[in-house]
Each structure stands twice: as C-alpha cells, then as structure tokens.
Motif scaffolding. Structure first.
Motif, mmCIF file in Angstrom:
data_model
loop_
_atom_site.group_PDB
_atom_site.id
_atom_site.type_symbol
_atom_site.label_atom_id
_atom_site.label_comp_id
_atom_site.label_asym_id
_atom_site.label_seq_id
_atom_site.Cartn_x
_atom_site.Cartn_y
_atom_site.Cartn_z
ATOM 1 N N THR A 256 24.929 53.431 50.474
ATOM 2 C CA THR A 256 26.346 53.217 50.757
ATOM 3 C C THR A 256 26.896 52.156 49.807
ATOM 4 O OG1 THR A 256 25.997 53.708 53.100
ATOM 5 C CG2 THR A 256 28.008 52.527 52.532
ATOM 6 N N ASP A 257 28.098 52.335 49.320
ATOM 7 C CA ASP A 257 28.727 51.314 48.495
ATOM 8 C C ASP A 257 28.892 50.037 49.306
ATOM 9 O OD1 ASP A 257 30.511 50.676 45.984
ATOM 10 O OD2 ASP A 257 31.694 50.109 47.748
ATOM 11 N N LEU A 258 28.472 48.907 48.750
ATOM 12 C CA LEU A 258 28.516 47.654 49.498
ATOM 13 C C LEU A 258 29.948 47.262 49.865
ATOM 14 C CD1 LEU A 258 25.789 45.548 47.652
ATOM 15 C CD2 LEU A 258 25.747 46.257 50.049
ATOM 16 N N GLY A 259 30.892 47.548 48.995
ATOM 17 C CA GLY A 259 32.282 47.259 49.306
ATOM 18 C C GLY A 259 32.783 48.088 50.467
ATOM 19 N N ASP A 260 32.465 49.386 50.477
ATOM 20 C CA ASP A 260 32.873 50.253 51.581
ATOM 21 C C ASP A 260 32.228 49.794 52.887
ATOM 22 O OD1 ASP A 260 34.350 51.779 49.824
ATOM 23 O OD2 ASP A 260 32.817 53.346 49.619
ATOM 24 N N PHE A 261 30.966 49.411 52.812
ATOM 25 C CA PHE A 261 30.261 48.962 54.017
ATOM 26 C C PHE A 261 30.899 47.697 54.574
ATOM 27 C CE2 PHE A 261 26.845 46.247 55.814
ATOM 28 C CZ PHE A 261 26.596 46.992 56.948
ATOM 29 N N ALA A 262 31.154 46.713 53.717
ATOM 30 C CA ALA A 262 31.756 45.463 54.181
ATOM 31 C C ALA A 262 33.127 45.703 54.794
ATOM 32 C CB ALA A 262 31.849 44.466 53.031
ATOM 33 N N ARG A 263 33.908 46.561 54.184
ATOM 34 C CA ARG A 263 35.241 46.853 54.725
ATOM 35 C C ARG A 263 35.154 47.539 56.078
ATOM 36 N NH1 ARG A 263 36.227 47.651 49.184
ATOM 37 N NH2 ARG A 263 35.637 49.853 49.310
ATOM 38 N N SER A 264 34.187 48.413 56.254
ATOM 39 C CA SER A 264 34.061 49.109 57.537
ATOM 40 C C SER A 264 33.616 48.152 58.638
ATOM 41 C CB SER A 264 33.072 50.278 57.420
ATOM 42 O OG SER A 264 31.750 49.828 57.202
ATOM 43 N N VAL A 265 32.743 47.219 58.310
ATOM 44 C CA VAL A 265 32.287 46.234 59.304
ATOM 45 C C VAL A 265 33.430 45.306 59.695
ATOM 46 C CG1 VAL A 265 30.718 44.286 59.690
ATOM 47 C CG2 VAL A 265 29.889 46.348 58.540
ATOM 48 N N ALA A 266 34.170 44.807 58.702
ATOM 49 C CA ALA A 266 35.313 43.944 58.996
ATOM 50 C C ALA A 266 36.406 44.705 59.736
ATOM 51 C CB ALA A 266 35.871 43.354 57.701
ATOM 52 N N GLY A 267 36.668 45.936 59.322
ATOM 53 C CA GLY A 267 37.719 46.725 59.937
ATOM 54 C C GLY A 267 37.451 47.060 61.388
ATOM 55 N N ALA A 268 36.162 47.132 61.771
ATOM 56 C CA ALA A 268 35.813 47.406 63.168
ATOM 57 C C ALA A 268 36.046 46.196 64.066
ATOM 58 C CB ALA A 268 34.356 47.850 63.261
ATOM 59 N N GLY A 269 36.223 45.021 63.447
ATOM 60 C CA GLY A 269 36.447 43.818 64.240
ATOM 61 C C GLY A 269 35.241 42.920 64.357
ATOM 62 N N CYS A 270 34.187 43.196 63.584
ATOM 63 C CA CYS A 270 33.039 42.295 63.591
ATOM 64 C C CYS A 270 33.445 40.965 62.966
ATOM 65 C CB CYS A 270 31.868 42.897 62.807
ATOM 66 S SG CYS A 270 31.203 44.409 63.538
ATOM 67 N N ASP A 271 32.963 39.879 63.528
ATOM 68 C CA ASP A 271 33.319 38.545 63.049
ATOM 69 C C ASP A 271 32.371 38.028 61.983
ATOM 70 O OD1 ASP A 271 35.518 37.802 65.068
ATOM 71 O OD2 ASP A 271 33.874 38.505 66.334
ATOM 72 N N GLY A 272 31.276 38.707 61.761
ATOM 73 C CA GLY A 272 30.319 38.284 60.757
ATOM 74 C C GLY A 272 29.281 39.357 60.531
#
Length: 285
Positions: free
Chosen positions: A116-132
């Motif tokens: 998975t693209d690391l940028g796409d992964f980070a955006r999906s985690v942040a977008g879901a509402g994860c705080d870290g």
C-alpha cells in the motif's frame, strides 16, 4: 479529511488529563477480540473509566514480539474476518461518541500495510479519526517515507525504543514521536517477561525527557495499579498495559462472562495503586 485530534500538539491530547497521583494509562486490545461489534461498548467504557488511550491493533498472525495471550487474541480476531477497512470503519463510527479517549492504531507492516502507498495509508488512518499510529515492523529503509507521509496527513506518530536501545535509535524515536514515545522496558515477548528494571528505566526516562516534547509511555511488565504508580514515580507520563488485560478478555470469553464488564473491572484495579492482583502474563509491545 478529518485531522487527528492530537495533530500539531506534540501528543498532549493523549495524556492531557494526567496529574500527580493520576498517571496516564493506555490499554492494548486487538480489534475483533472481543468481536468488532462490541468495540463501541468497550470504547465507551474506557472513555468513562479514566483511560487515556486505546492502543487498537489491526490483528496480524505470528507476531515475533508477542507471547501466547496476544497471539491467541489476534488469531481469534482474524478468525472472525477482521480487516483493516473494517477496523477503520469501526473507528470512524465510534469516534464522534467519545469525549476524551484517544485511539492509537497499531498496524503491522508485513501483514497489513505492505503493498500500500504509505501516503494513502496515512491518510486513511487519519481520515478514520485515529489520533495516532504505531507502525510495527517497518523496514528501516522506509522510515523516512513513513515520517513524511504521516506529517503530510496530519497523523501523530507513536515511536518506540527499548530501555537498552543504542543512542541513534533512541534519538530517532525521540525526534519523530508526535503522539507519544513508547519505551519498551526490556527485550522479550509480551506476557512472558520479568518485571521492569526500575533503576534503568528511571535513567532512560530522564534522558528522553530532555530529547522530546512528546509524552513518555512505558510498557512490558505492567500488570497492576502498583506498577502504573511506580512508573509515574520514575518519570513516565503513562503506562501501557497489554497482555494482562487481554488475558481478562480471554477469560471472560471462555467462561461466558461479559468481556466489557470484565475489562472494566480490570481497569478499576489498575487505578487502585494498592491492588496486588496479577494475571499470569504481562503486557503487549
């Protein structure tokens, strides 16, 4: 995209409620154990029970750093069909219901993120509402890209080092911690290790305090309220408890008891420093 609530604040949101006599507390749970449809009730209980952070793992098999309690938990969750998209959907659904509980997602590179693209992964985690985010098993060659992707997504990072790590490893963890720095008390598999070396931990915590603005959380060998209080006395901002709590979930599932009620009882014990209750196993990561 919703920015994670701790972004840009050096992780203060994770343990903002800590004060003398009330150290920060993070608990580990594999998403899907108990079943994922129980997560809203579990998170609501933690939110009401003086817990600062839920370290929520996307389950993965055969962890080399975990003992049998965490491995069995992951296997139960995987057998239930839990996936990264399901976990992120669950977080997104429960996030608006929480008042103060922060969620740090733990994901394994090889099982969950690789390909998975690391940028796409980070955006999906942040977008879901994860705080870290704590990314487990990331190859060293990809660390710089990981740090950049998280920064662009506004996603605070949990970094890790051991009490016996070399200076370069400690410095890197301190430099990139933006949610909190997870200090692993000693080597070994979770749930199978001895009590932390308090003298060594105190020394390392003192060094880290001058190297990062992020909160310092200590895990491995934390089983009781007395253990949590002892870490606060050594200078930790928070304790991370894993296998001891997961064992209580397992016991509840095996005996037909309510896992949320059983975990609530365990959390109450952690907030009583004089408690001498111990399970047979220790903590995660």
């Amino acid at each position: 995209m919703r920015a994670a609530s701790g972004a840009g604040d050096a992780g203060a949101g994770f343990f903002a409620g800590r004060r003398p006599g009330r150290p920060g507390l993070a608990v580990f749970v594999n998403a899907g154990d108990p079943p994922l449809d129980v997560l809203p009730d579990l998170a609501a209980m933690l939110d009401d029970s003086d817990v600062d952070c839920l370290e929520l793992a996307v389950p993965f098999p055969d962890s080399v750093t975990d003992g049998p309690v965490i491995r069995r938990s992951a296997d139960r969750a995987l057998a239930g069909g839990v996936t990264l998209p399901a976990v992120l959907d669950a977080v997104a659904a429960l996030r608006p219901t929480l008042r103060r509980l922060r969620i740090a997602l733990l994901a394994d590179w090889s099982h969950t993120v690789k390909g998975t693209d690391l940028g796409d992964f980070a955006r999906s985690v942040a977008g879901a509402g994860c705080d870290g985010l704590l990314l487990h098993g990331l190859p060293p060659r990809l660390r710089a890209a990981h740090y950049e992707a998280a920064d662009r997504a506004g996603l605070p990072l949990v970094t890790t080092c051991y009490a016996v790590s070399g200076p370069a490893t400690v410095a890197e963890a301190a430099r990139h911690a933006s949610a909190y720095l997870y200090l692993v008390a000693h080597y070994g598999r979770s749930g199978t290790t001895a009590a932390p070396d308090r003298e060594r931990l105190g020394t390392v915590l003192g060094r880290l305090r001058g190297a990062t603005r992020a909160p310092l959380a200590v895990g491995f060998g934390v089983r009781t309220g007395a253990d949590v209080a002892a870490l606060e006395a050594l200078g930790a901002d928070a304790a991370v408890v894993g296998s001891a709590g997961v064992a209580r979930i397992e016991q509840a599932l095996e005996t037909g008891r309510d896992p949320v009620e059983e975990f609530a009882s365990f959390v109450a014990e952690l907030r009583r420093p004089t408690s001498h209750h111990r399970t047979n196993e220790g903590t995660h990561t």
